[in-house]
Enzyme design. Structure first.
Site, PDB file in Angstrom:
ATOM      1  N   SER A  39       0.252  29.686  48.193  1.00 34.34           N
ATOM      2  CA  SER A  39       0.364  29.628  46.735  1.00 34.34           C
ATOM      3  C   SER A  39       1.231  28.479  46.229  1.00 34.34           C
ATOM      4  O   SER A  39       1.142  28.120  45.060  1.00 34.34           O
ATOM      5  CB  SER A  39       0.898  30.950  46.188  1.00 34.34           C
ATOM      6  OG  SER A  39       2.264  31.110  46.501  1.00 34.34           O
ATOM      7  N   LYS A  84       7.877  30.950  43.682  1.00 34.78           N
ATOM      8  CA  LYS A  84       7.100  30.248  42.656  1.00 34.78           C
ATOM      9  C   LYS A  84       7.997  29.229  41.953  1.00 34.78           C
ATOM     10  O   LYS A  84       9.213  29.252  42.059  1.00 34.78           O
ATOM     11  CB  LYS A  84       6.536  31.211  41.599  1.00 34.78           C
ATOM     12  CG  LYS A  84       5.706  32.353  42.137  1.00 34.78           C
ATOM     13  CD  LYS A  84       4.390  31.931  42.706  1.00 34.78           C
ATOM     14  CE  LYS A  84       3.633  33.155  43.234  1.00 34.78           C
ATOM     15  NZ  LYS A  84       2.687  32.820  44.236  1.00 34.78           N
TER      16      LYS A  84
END
Length: 174
Positions: A39, A84
């Site tokens: 990701s 993230k």
């Protein structure tokens, strides 16, 4: 007490001290993470090893571009901590339109992403004490565009150093 028992007792003391010190460091100061997904490609590769600052980041404001580790929200469907990039700060308006992320109506310059997003996200204002986080692999990341805002209290640390693979060793900046 004979010398053998004395040496054994000293060894037990050293091991106990090492375990306690390790517990303190990992709980309050630094931790490590192995990245299990793609990701954050291309910035962080699959199986990269990271050192996470769990203390010093608390003494400064979280900034756009910081890469953070956090406990997932219930809506994310995830159980393990996630990594993230912070894109939106409290009070800012976020929108994803035509492959661009807009903050307060201005498109972000994002040289770090794998591909531009292939989704739309209507304009919304980030609440106080919350952040909008996205993976650098915009098309392959379970992030704020899917489950909403990240509460500040869920953030456990800021990614500081990649230590493995060794040829990419170094600080991960915003």
């Amino acid at each position: 007490m004979n010398a053998r028992w004395k040496n054994l007792f000293e060894l037990v003391q050293i091991l106990a001290f090492a375990l306690i010190l390790s517990f303190i460091v990992r709980t309050f100061l630094l931790d490590n993470r192995i990245v299990p997904s793609g990701s954050m490609l291309p910035t962080i590769q699959l199986q990269d090893r990271l050192i996470v600052d769990k203390l010093l980041f608390k003494f400064r404001e979280i900034e756009r571009g910081d890469i953070v580790v956090f406990h997932p929200t219930a809506k994310s469907g995830e159980k393990d901590d996630l990594v993230k990039r912070v894109i939106g700060l409290p009070g800012e308006e976020i929108q994803v339109k035509d492959g661009n992320v807009l903050v307060n109506g201005t498109a972000l310059e994002e040289s770090y992403i794998l591909e531009k997003p292939d989704y739309q996200y209507d304009p919304i204002t980030i609440p106080a004490d919350s952040y909008f986080v996205l993976g650098d692999n915009r098309r392959g990341s379970n992030d704020s565009h899917m489950w909403g805002f990240l509460p500040k209290q869920n953030i456990t640390g800021k990614v500081w150093i990649r230590y493995w693979p060794f040829n990419t060793f170094g600080k991960l900046d915003s």
